[in-house]
Write a protein that holds these residues in place. Structure first.
Motif, mmCIF file in Angstrom:
data_model
loop_
_atom_site.group_PDB
_atom_site.id
_atom_site.type_symbol
_atom_site.label_atom_id
_atom_site.label_comp_id
_atom_site.label_asym_id
_atom_site.label_seq_id
_atom_site.Cartn_x
_atom_site.Cartn_y
_atom_site.Cartn_z
ATOM 1 N N ARG A 290 -44.695 2.237 -23.082
ATOM 2 C CA ARG A 290 -45.867 1.659 -22.418
ATOM 3 C C ARG A 290 -45.493 0.405 -21.638
ATOM 4 N NH1 ARG A 290 -50.903 2.808 -26.538
ATOM 5 N NH2 ARG A 290 -50.147 4.859 -27.172
ATOM 6 N N SER A 291 -44.542 -0.364 -22.191
ATOM 7 C CA SER A 291 -44.110 -1.573 -21.473
ATOM 8 C C SER A 291 -43.419 -1.197 -20.169
ATOM 9 C CB SER A 291 -43.148 -2.399 -22.326
ATOM 10 O OG SER A 291 -43.764 -2.770 -23.531
ATOM 11 N N LEU A 292 -42.605 -0.124 -20.206
ATOM 12 C CA LEU A 292 -41.929 0.316 -18.981
ATOM 13 C C LEU A 292 -42.963 0.784 -17.959
ATOM 14 C CD1 LEU A 292 -38.847 2.282 -20.435
ATOM 15 C CD2 LEU A 292 -38.843 0.015 -19.377
ATOM 16 N N GLU A 293 -43.933 1.541 -18.432
ATOM 17 C CA GLU A 293 -44.980 2.010 -17.506
ATOM 18 C C GLU A 293 -45.775 0.830 -16.956
ATOM 19 O OE1 GLU A 293 -47.160 4.996 -19.666
ATOM 20 O OE2 GLU A 293 -45.445 6.370 -19.626
ATOM 21 N N GLY B 33 -35.230 -1.463 -3.783
ATOM 22 C CA GLY B 33 -35.673 -2.832 -4.029
ATOM 23 C C GLY B 33 -36.382 -2.981 -5.361
ATOM 24 N N GLU B 34 -36.457 -1.887 -6.115
ATOM 25 C CA GLU B 34 -37.080 -1.970 -7.445
ATOM 26 C C GLU B 34 -35.989 -2.097 -8.505
ATOM 27 O OE1 GLU B 34 -39.566 1.477 -7.856
ATOM 28 O OE2 GLU B 34 -40.376 1.137 -5.837
ATOM 29 N N VAL B 35 -36.442 -2.326 -9.736
ATOM 30 C CA VAL B 35 -35.473 -2.455 -10.818
ATOM 31 C C VAL B 35 -35.029 -1.058 -11.270
ATOM 32 C CG1 VAL B 35 -35.116 -3.322 -13.174
ATOM 33 C CG2 VAL B 35 -36.545 -4.611 -11.562
ATOM 34 N N VAL C 235 -32.011 -2.920 -15.538
ATOM 35 C CA VAL C 235 -32.249 -3.217 -16.951
ATOM 36 C C VAL C 235 -31.630 -2.089 -17.762
ATOM 37 C CG1 VAL C 235 -33.984 -3.471 -18.769
ATOM 38 C CG2 VAL C 235 -34.351 -4.557 -16.546
ATOM 39 N N VAL C 236 -30.683 -2.440 -18.609
ATOM 40 C CA VAL C 236 -30.044 -1.462 -19.484
ATOM 41 C C VAL C 236 -30.660 -1.622 -20.871
ATOM 42 C CG1 VAL C 236 -27.885 -0.745 -20.578
ATOM 43 C CG2 VAL C 236 -27.888 -1.499 -18.190
ATOM 44 N N ILE C 237 -31.244 -0.540 -21.379
ATOM 45 C CA ILE C 237 -31.825 -0.587 -22.719
ATOM 46 C C ILE C 237 -30.964 0.292 -23.611
ATOM 47 C CG2 ILE C 237 -33.880 -0.144 -24.116
ATOM 48 C CD1 ILE C 237 -35.393 -0.268 -21.280
ATOM 49 N N ALA C 238 -30.427 -0.302 -24.659
ATOM 50 C CA ALA C 238 -29.512 0.438 -25.516
ATOM 51 C C ALA C 238 -30.008 0.421 -26.952
ATOM 52 C CB ALA C 238 -28.128 -0.196 -25.455
ATOM 53 N N PHE D 222 -37.609 -7.654 -17.001
ATOM 54 C CA PHE D 222 -37.899 -7.265 -15.611
ATOM 55 C C PHE D 222 -38.084 -8.481 -14.726
ATOM 56 C CE2 PHE D 222 -38.292 -2.664 -15.050
ATOM 57 C CZ PHE D 222 -38.028 -2.252 -16.350
ATOM 58 N N TYR D 223 -38.743 -9.504 -15.278
ATOM 59 C CA TYR D 223 -38.941 -10.724 -14.492
ATOM 60 C C TYR D 223 -37.595 -11.338 -14.123
ATOM 61 C CZ TYR D 223 -40.135 -15.560 -13.410
ATOM 62 O OH TYR D 223 -40.229 -16.783 -12.804
ATOM 63 N N ILE D 224 -36.694 -11.409 -15.107
ATOM 64 C CA ILE D 224 -35.385 -12.020 -14.859
ATOM 65 C C ILE D 224 -34.551 -11.152 -13.912
ATOM 66 C CG2 ILE D 224 -33.181 -12.614 -15.949
ATOM 67 C CD1 ILE D 224 -34.845 -13.558 -18.397
#
Lengths: 186, 565
Positions: B14-17, B69-71, B100-103, B149-151
């Motif tokens: 949900r956070s990604l969406e 231009g997006e993450v 953003v790499v989520i592991a 995402f902000y960073i």
């Protein structure tokens, strides 16, 4: 370029792993950290690092910028000795009876304004507060008496002597900038 | 919105969406399984592209980010899953690419015990990422994703790594979306210093021979129009860095070519003749400057950048204009006077002519002999009407593509500049097709680089990703071979390479392909590739010992480029 002992003062958020990030900037450039002290600062939740290192001004300027670039670092600044009040504490463990029996010993302690905090038949412990050079000098003199079992120094702690409180100003500036940004959006 | 009690893994979805993510590149594994399970329920909203190796996921995310231009987002497992992405993270750091790499990570209870597939990910990635953080509790998910995402996208963009412990994936949390646009310790866009800006304007107004260096910062800051307005008002010629190539159309009269080791003669020579040098969103990389002690010593230097740590890092500058270049360029344009530099601009011509006669003409319009790399690039660029996205691998293919491809649109070059990662091209091109599905994506690779990521042909097959792959096969690790010839006495130490039959490989993956050996077949083969729906592998058998010229040898002086080797 001329090398000097610089004192770097860093303020950061209190997150795990930040010390690593700060020291890594020195490691990458192969700069030896002479001393490092980390403690809470006067601002709640903000940690203060006091680091000393021998290097030249051009390098230290880049190092400080690269430290400040870390997301959770609030501010990093470098100073020369004239811009700070600095202090250190040191402990000396001295063997007995060599220390007690040496007539020079008590003179050395008194001349350096050090304190004997523990005495027993095997050793004494001497404590000394002062500038870095005073601590080194006392160590040298005690070493000449051949009685030093252990020696430890805290590393430098320092506060700036300027009338500007850089971190407080930075935090105010950040809050103000954010308020303005929000207003502009509205 | 009412809080809902969900798992940490669901909270991640949900956070990604909430961040607007629609595409992920990833690969499942043990420690990230609860998250992949949650992803199964979101597979209609979050398009997950299964790569064939996690390094490919990171490069695909980079390609996606660079063109859109997006993450770009990667989702991988702990241990080897995420160490495989490290090259991509380092690459994104050096090239300022927001990913953003989520592991996955072992549960908190096992941290520090050398548990199965445990690595100290935060420790590993701290020096090569903009931010890395371990999520230990489900209630931190929404905050950590918002912060990540902000960073990643603010200020000077860069990679962020989230180390997501397994217990945080399975534990329950009262989820509420988080929006974050302020971190007190992090000032992404420095304030504009009006005094410095005026100094810059004064220098520019007084300049007789000014030169602008255009970097990727112009593209990252979406300041392409502001740049052109500034250049046109002041009539200042510019050179572009490798990553800044498409910030200004190639045929713009003030564009004088590429900077750097294999750049064009004009802007390199003129760097050491100009009186004012204006660097915009570039970082004076050693591949651009050559020997810094002989670089632009005669010039007053103005450096415009968003990252204050870049100022005086490699080159001492006279004026630093910090800030977002979209804003600083616009403000500077107001302060500068309209001017003509006709004579100065005309002085580039002799160098252009010299380079054309000695290098370019032979390279891109050869009349005999085997195919040239530059010729292949020219034909592809022309056939796409110079409108395609250029992706490159690393080496001679990269320099040839950068030199001879032309650009009419912004955000049209995806290449590994800072890290120089072989194997980058193919997965980055996959990412680019998802980042800009409406545009043609052409990737140029050598036989070395293709084989470093050749498994991604599987991803291309499965996704039918319309990647136009141009293999320039010379049976050598060509760039190293060129250096061996020039600087190591021609001792070809492990650079000749025996190659497989690429047509059979393409056919095994069900990818259409064609091999071109003769010049007369090239044009038609390229048209066939472009006319084919979906992916296509075009193998061009190019001259074995071709060289990229001109060249500033490493540590050499920019104005003393070699024209032949």
């Amino acid at each position: 370029m001329e090398k000097k002992l610089y004192t770097i003062i860093v303020h950061s958020e209190n997150f795990a792993g930040l010390l690593n990030q700060v020291t890594a900037v020195f490691t990458r450039r192969q700069i030896n950290i002479e001393s490092l002290n980390v403690s809470a600062s006067s601002i709640q939740g903000v940690h203060k690092y006091t680091i000393t290192a021998w290097t030249d001004e051009e390098t230290i300027e880049k190092v400080v910028k690269q430290i400040e670039k870390k997301i959770d670092v609030l501010q990093a600044n470098y100073f020369v000795d004239e811009e700070i009040y600095q202090h250190e504490i040191a402990l000396y463990k001295l063997s007995n009876p060599e220390f007690q029996n040496n007539p020079m010993a008590s003179k050395v302690i008194r001349r350096h304004n050090a304190r004997i905090v523990e005495v027993n038949p095997v050793y004494c412990i001497v404590e000394k507060n002062g500038m870095s050079e005073d601590i080194t000098e006392l160590y040298t003199e005690l070493s000449e008496l051949n009685c030093v079992l252990q020696f430890v120094r805290s590393g430098r702690v320092a506060i700036t002597t300027s009338n500007l409180e850089l971190v407080d100003e930075f935090l105010e500036y950040r809050e103000e900038k954010y308020r303005k940004q929000k207003q502009e959006k509205v | 919105m009412e809080k809902q009690r969900i798992t940490g893994a669901e909270a991640l979805m949900r956070s990604l969406e909430h961040q607007g993510v629609k595409t992920l590149f990833g690969y499942p594994g043990g420690s990230i399984m609860p998250t992949f399970d949650a992803l199964y329920g979101h597979r209609d909203q979050l398009n997950h592209i299964l790569v064939r190796h996690e390094q490919g996921a990171a490069h695909a995310a980079q390609g996606f980010a660079r063109v859109s231009g997006e993450v770009g987002v990667c989702l991988v497992t702990s241990g080897p899953g995420v160490t495989n992405t490290i090259t991509g993270v380092a690459d994104a750091m050096l090239d300022s690419t927001p990913i953003v790499v989520i592991a996955g990570q072992t549960p908190v209870s096992l941290l520090g015990t050398d548990a199965f597939q445990e690595v100290d990910l935060v420790g590993i990635t701290q020096p090569i990422s903009k931010w890395s953080y371990q999520i230990r509790r489900a209630e931190d998910v929404a905050w950590a994703v918002a912060r990540a995402f902000y960073i990643a996208k603010s200020g000077r963009p860069g990679p962020v790594v989230l180390d997501f412990t397994k217990n945080a994936q399975t534990e329950m949390v009262d989820y509420e979306p988080v929006d974050l646009d302020f971190i007190r310790s992090y000032d992404p866009i420095p304030d504009i210093d009006r005094v410095e800006l005026q100094h810059a304007a004064d220098l520019i107004n007084g300049a007789e021979r000014p030169l602008v260096l255009v970097g990727q910062g112009v593209e990252l800051g979406n300041a392409q129009e502001e740049l052109c307005a500034f250049l046109e008002k002041t009539d200042i010629p510019c050179g572009r860095t490798l990553l800044g190539l498409s910030a200004i159309p190639s045929d713009h009269p003030l564009n004088k070519g590429m900077l750097g080791m294999h750049g064009n003669l004009g802007p390199n020579v003129k760097t050491n003749e100009c009186d004012v040098l204006i660097a915009v969103g570039m970082r004076f990389d050693d591949r651009v400057t050559g020997n810094v002690n002989t670089y632009a010593r005669q010039a007053k230097i103005i450096h415009m950048d968003i990252d204050s740590a870049e100022i005086n890092k490699n080159i001492k500058v006279d004026v630093a204009v910090l800030g977002d270049c979209k804003e600083t360029l616009a403000e500077l344009t107001k302060l500068v006077r309209e001017k003509k530099h006709t004579e100065w601009i005309a002085s580039f011509e002799e160098h252009e002519k010299k380079e054309f006669e000695n290098v370019i003409e032979k390279e891109i319009y050869p009349k005999e002999g085997p195919l040239n790399m530059g010729e292949v690039v020219r034909v592809v660029s022309e056939a796409t009407n110079h409108e395609a996205i250029l992706v490159t691998d690393v080496g001679q293919n990269q320099m040839m593509a950068a030199r001879y491809f032309k650009y009419t649109k912004n955000r049209s070059i995806v290449t590994s500049g800072g890290l120089g990662t072989m194997g980058f091209g193919l997965p980055a091109a996959v990412g680019a097709t998802f980042g800009c599905p409406e545009r043609t994506v052409c990737v140029f690779m050598g036989d070395g680089g293709l084989q470093m990521s050749i498994q991604e042909l599987g991803t291309i097959m499965e996704q039918q990703a319309p990647v136009k792959m141009i293999l320039m096969n010379n049976n050598y690790l060509g760039n190293v071979r060129q250096w061996q010839k020039m600087f190591f006495g021609g001792r070809y130490s492990f650079t000749p390479m025996v190659n497989p039959d690429y047509m059979k490989i393409a056919s095994a993956y069900g990818i259409q392909s064609r091999r071109v050996i003769n010049r007369e077949d090239l044009q038609e083969a390229v048209l066939e590739m472009l006319a084919t729906d979906g992916p296509f592998l075009l193998e061009t058998c190019v001259i074995e010992e071709g060289a990229v010229m001109p060249m500033t040898p490493p540590g050499g002086t920019v104005s003393e480029m070699l024209l032949e080797c």
